[in-house]
Motif scaffolding. Structure first.
Motif, PDB file in Angstrom:
ATOM      1  N   GLN A  74     -18.490 -44.404 -23.515  1.00 40.41           N
ATOM      2  CA  GLN A  74     -17.943 -42.944 -23.607  1.00 40.41           C
ATOM      3  C   GLN A  74     -18.352 -42.013 -22.212  1.00 40.41           C
ATOM      4  OE1 GLN A  74     -18.340 -42.334 -28.127  1.00 40.41           O
ATOM      5  NE2 GLN A  74     -16.211 -42.894 -27.859  1.00 40.41           N
ATOM      6  N   ASP A  75     -19.590 -42.129 -22.657  1.00 45.13           N
ATOM      7  CA  ASP A  75     -20.329 -40.888 -21.672  1.00 45.13           C
ATOM      8  C   ASP A  75     -20.268 -41.344 -20.269  1.00 45.13           C
ATOM      9  OD1 ASP A  75     -21.635 -40.594 -24.052  1.00 45.13           O
ATOM     10  OD2 ASP A  75     -23.348 -40.492 -23.637  1.00 45.13           O
ATOM     11  N   CYS A  76     -19.483 -42.998 -19.657  1.00 47.29           N
ATOM     12  CA  CYS A  76     -19.571 -43.241 -18.331  1.00 47.29           C
ATOM     13  C   CYS A  76     -17.779 -43.137 -17.923  1.00 47.29           C
ATOM     14  CB  CYS A  76     -19.551 -44.609 -17.991  1.00 47.29           C
ATOM     15  SG  CYS A  76     -21.295 -45.636 -17.925  1.00 47.29           S
ATOM     16  N   TRP A  77     -17.116 -42.743 -18.835  1.00 46.39           N
ATOM     17  CA  TRP A  77     -15.948 -42.401 -19.219  1.00 46.39           C
ATOM     18  C   TRP A  77     -15.812 -40.715 -18.286  1.00 46.39           C
ATOM     19  CZ3 TRP A  77     -12.741 -38.790 -21.206  1.00 46.39           C
ATOM     20  CH2 TRP A  77     -11.538 -39.019 -20.693  1.00 46.39           C
ATOM     21  N   GLY A  78     -16.356 -39.854 -19.855  1.00 50.18           N
ATOM     22  CA  GLY A  78     -16.933 -38.328 -19.268  1.00 50.18           C
ATOM     23  C   GLY A  78     -17.343 -38.117 -18.093  1.00 50.18           C
ATOM     24  N   THR A  79     -18.429 -38.368 -17.690  1.00 47.71           N
ATOM     25  CA  THR A  79     -19.262 -38.653 -16.209  1.00 47.71           C
ATOM     26  C   THR A  79     -17.971 -39.064 -15.041  1.00 47.71           C
ATOM     27  OG1 THR A  79     -20.966 -39.234 -16.965  1.00 47.71           O
ATOM     28  CG2 THR A  79     -20.673 -39.164 -14.579  1.00 47.71           C
ATOM     29  N   ALA A  80     -17.976 -39.954 -15.296  1.00 46.03           N
ATOM     30  CA  ALA A  80     -15.898 -39.640 -14.080  1.00 46.03           C
ATOM     31  C   ALA A  80     -14.805 -39.148 -13.817  1.00 46.03           C
ATOM     32  CB  ALA A  80     -15.483 -41.675 -14.386  1.00 46.03           C
ATOM     33  N   ASN A  81     -14.784 -38.264 -15.200  1.00 48.27           N
ATOM     34  CA  ASN A  81     -14.109 -37.570 -15.766  1.00 48.27           C
ATOM     35  C   ASN A  81     -14.492 -35.908 -15.494  1.00 48.27           C
ATOM     36  OD1 ASN A  81     -11.326 -39.746 -15.733  1.00 48.27           O
ATOM     37  ND2 ASN A  81     -12.749 -40.036 -16.999  1.00 48.27           N
ATOM     38  N   GLY A  82     -15.998 -35.576 -15.370  1.00 45.18           N
ATOM     39  CA  GLY A  82     -15.897 -34.585 -15.365  1.00 45.18           C
ATOM     40  C   GLY A  82     -15.972 -33.739 -17.079  1.00 45.18           C
ATOM     41  N   VAL A  83     -16.278 -34.365 -18.159  1.00 45.07           N
ATOM     42  CA  VAL A  83     -15.885 -33.703 -19.440  1.00 45.07           C
ATOM     43  C   VAL A  83     -17.263 -34.404 -19.573  1.00 45.07           C
ATOM     44  CG1 VAL A  83     -15.256 -34.770 -21.640  1.00 45.07           C
ATOM     45  CG2 VAL A  83     -13.442 -35.016 -19.611  1.00 45.07           C
ATOM     46  N   TRP A  84     -18.261 -32.663 -20.182  1.00 41.17           N
ATOM     47  CA  TRP A  84     -19.184 -33.546 -21.253  1.00 41.17           C
ATOM     48  C   TRP A  84     -18.520 -33.464 -22.385  1.00 41.17           C
ATOM     49  CZ3 TRP A  84     -23.676 -32.209 -18.979  1.00 41.17           C
ATOM     50  CH2 TRP A  84     -23.273 -31.348 -17.498  1.00 41.17           C
ATOM     51  N   ARG A  85     -20.000 -34.388 -23.277  1.00 41.59           N
ATOM     52  CA  ARG A  85     -19.826 -34.850 -24.303  1.00 41.59           C
ATOM     53  C   ARG A  85     -18.960 -34.318 -25.857  1.00 41.59           C
ATOM     54  NH1 ARG A  85     -19.582 -39.279 -27.794  1.00 41.59           N
ATOM     55  NH2 ARG A  85     -20.516 -40.577 -25.868  1.00 41.59           N
ATOM     56  N   ALA A  86     -19.010 -33.149 -25.465  1.00 42.29           N
ATOM     57  CA  ALA A  86     -19.276 -32.220 -26.849  1.00 42.29           C
ATOM     58  C   ALA A  86     -17.284 -32.228 -26.458  1.00 42.29           C
ATOM     59  CB  ALA A  86     -19.363 -31.037 -26.769  1.00 42.29           C
ATOM     60  N   GLU A  87     -17.072 -31.733 -25.104  1.00 38.17           N
ATOM     61  CA  GLU A  87     -15.522 -31.674 -24.940  1.00 38.17           C
ATOM     62  C   GLU A  87     -14.728 -33.068 -24.860  1.00 38.17           C
ATOM     63  OE1 GLU A  87     -15.637 -29.089 -21.102  1.00 38.17           O
ATOM     64  OE2 GLU A  87     -16.454 -30.614 -20.623  1.00 38.17           O
ATOM     65  N   PHE A  88     -15.631 -34.411 -24.945  1.00 40.61           N
ATOM     66  CA  PHE A  88     -14.587 -35.626 -25.312  1.00 40.61           C
ATOM     67  C   PHE A  88     -14.393 -35.425 -26.589  1.00 40.61           C
ATOM     68  CE2 PHE A  88     -15.291 -39.955 -26.119  1.00 40.61           C
ATOM     69  CZ  PHE A  88     -14.410 -40.868 -25.458  1.00 40.61           C
ATOM     70  N   GLU A  89     -15.454 -35.237 -27.737  1.00 42.47           N
ATOM     71  CA  GLU A  89     -15.573 -36.058 -29.176  1.00 42.47           C
ATOM     72  C   GLU A  89     -14.540 -34.390 -29.095  1.00 42.47           C
ATOM     73  OE1 GLU A  89     -19.728 -34.282 -30.514  1.00 42.47           O
ATOM     74  OE2 GLU A  89     -20.173 -37.142 -29.807  1.00 42.47           O
ATOM     75  N   GLN A  90     -13.905 -33.113 -28.223  1.00 45.71           N
ATOM     76  CA  GLN A  90     -13.037 -32.459 -28.717  1.00 45.71           C
ATOM     77  C   GLN A  90     -11.499 -33.504 -28.610  1.00 45.71           C
ATOM     78  OE1 GLN A  90     -12.485 -28.987 -27.185  1.00 45.71           O
ATOM     79  NE2 GLN A  90     -11.946 -28.248 -28.807  1.00 45.71           N
ATOM     80  N   LEU A  91     -11.674 -33.665 -27.456  1.00 46.26           N
ATOM     81  CA  LEU A  91     -10.986 -34.473 -27.011  1.00 46.26           C
ATOM     82  C   LEU A  91     -10.277 -35.755 -27.795  1.00 46.26           C
ATOM     83  CD1 LEU A  91      -8.688 -35.171 -24.737  1.00 46.26           C
ATOM     84  CD2 LEU A  91     -10.331 -35.632 -23.049  1.00 46.26           C
ATOM     85  N   ARG A  92     -11.390 -35.906 -27.977  1.00 46.55           N
ATOM     86  CA  ARG A  92     -10.918 -37.716 -28.914  1.00 46.55           C
ATOM     87  C   ARG A  92     -10.659 -37.344 -30.143  1.00 46.55           C
ATOM     88  NH1 ARG A  92     -16.190 -39.288 -31.265  1.00 46.55           N
ATOM     89  NH2 ARG A  92     -15.792 -37.569 -32.508  1.00 46.55           N
ATOM     90  N   ASP A  93     -11.373 -35.863 -30.672  1.00 46.14           N
ATOM     91  CA  ASP A  93     -10.301 -35.897 -31.942  1.00 46.14           C
ATOM     92  C   ASP A  93      -9.237 -34.857 -31.780  1.00 46.14           C
ATOM     93  OD1 ASP A  93     -12.292 -36.289 -33.550  1.00 46.14           O
ATOM     94  OD2 ASP A  93     -13.302 -34.522 -33.582  1.00 46.14           O
ATOM     95  N   GLN A  94      -8.478 -35.045 -30.889  1.00 49.41           N
ATOM     96  CA  GLN A  94      -6.933 -34.291 -30.306  1.00 49.41           C
ATOM     97  C   GLN A  94      -6.326 -35.619 -30.277  1.00 49.41           C
ATOM     98  OE1 GLN A  94      -7.118 -31.158 -27.038  1.00 49.41           O
ATOM     99  NE2 GLN A  94      -4.391 -31.573 -27.804  1.00 49.41           N
ATOM    100  N   GLN A  95      -6.874 -36.479 -29.635  1.00 54.85           N
ATOM    101  CA  GLN A  95      -5.756 -37.547 -29.434  1.00 54.85           C
ATOM    102  C   GLN A  95      -5.875 -38.336 -30.563  1.00 54.85           C
ATOM    103  OE1 GLN A  95      -7.334 -39.238 -25.747  1.00 54.85           O
ATOM    104  NE2 GLN A  95      -6.335 -40.646 -26.105  1.00 54.85           N
ATOM    105  N   LEU A  96      -7.321 -38.260 -31.163  1.00 58.96           N
ATOM    106  CA  LEU A  96      -6.608 -38.973 -32.842  1.00 58.96           C
ATOM    107  C   LEU A  96      -5.628 -38.430 -33.495  1.00 58.96           C
ATOM    108  CD1 LEU A  96     -10.419 -40.309 -33.341  1.00 58.96           C
ATOM    109  CD2 LEU A  96      -7.991 -41.881 -32.137  1.00 58.96           C
ATOM    110  N   ALA A  97      -5.954 -37.450 -33.666  1.00 51.32           N
ATOM    111  CA  ALA A  97      -4.935 -36.208 -34.648  1.00 51.32           C
ATOM    112  C   ALA A  97      -3.304 -36.720 -34.022  1.00 51.32           C
ATOM    113  CB  ALA A  97      -5.237 -35.435 -34.379  1.00 51.32           C
ATOM    114  N   GLU A  98      -3.408 -37.294 -32.481  1.00 53.63           N
ATOM    115  CA  GLU A  98      -1.807 -36.944 -31.874  1.00 53.63           C
ATOM    116  C   GLU A  98      -1.592 -38.176 -32.737  1.00 53.63           C
ATOM    117  OE1 GLU A  98      -2.453 -36.058 -28.004  1.00 53.63           O
ATOM    118  OE2 GLU A  98      -2.238 -33.979 -28.787  1.00 53.63           O
TER     119      GLU A  98
END
Length: 68
Positions: free
Chosen positions: A38-62
């Motif tokens: 997850q951290d590697c994907w976030g780094t490659a896409n310019g997404v910090w951990r907190a942003e990743f978790e927010q995006l993950r939660d949003q995507q799971l909810a969708e």
């Protein structure tokens, strides 16, 4: 931006084969590998951990609302 499904939710069967045979706690190591991926994907896409978790939660909810 879409997070790959393998990084959204932990699936032991997917990560256990990647665990080294010398590891004392394979289940814990498998989760660590998932988290590092997850951290590697976030780094490659310019997404910090907190942003990743927010995006993950949003995507799971969708996904949940789309499956109902």
């Amino acid at each position: 931006m879409k997070i790959p499904n393998s990084l959204l939710t932990y699936t032991e069967a997917e990560w256990m084969p990647l665990v080294e045979s010398s590891v004392r706690y394979p289940t814990l190591r498998a989760r660590e590998l998932w988290r590092k991926a997850q951290d590697c994907w976030g780094t490659a896409n310019g997404v910090w951990r907190a942003e990743f978790e927010q995006l993950r939660d949003q995507q799971l909810a969708e996904q949940q609302t789309g499956n109902q």
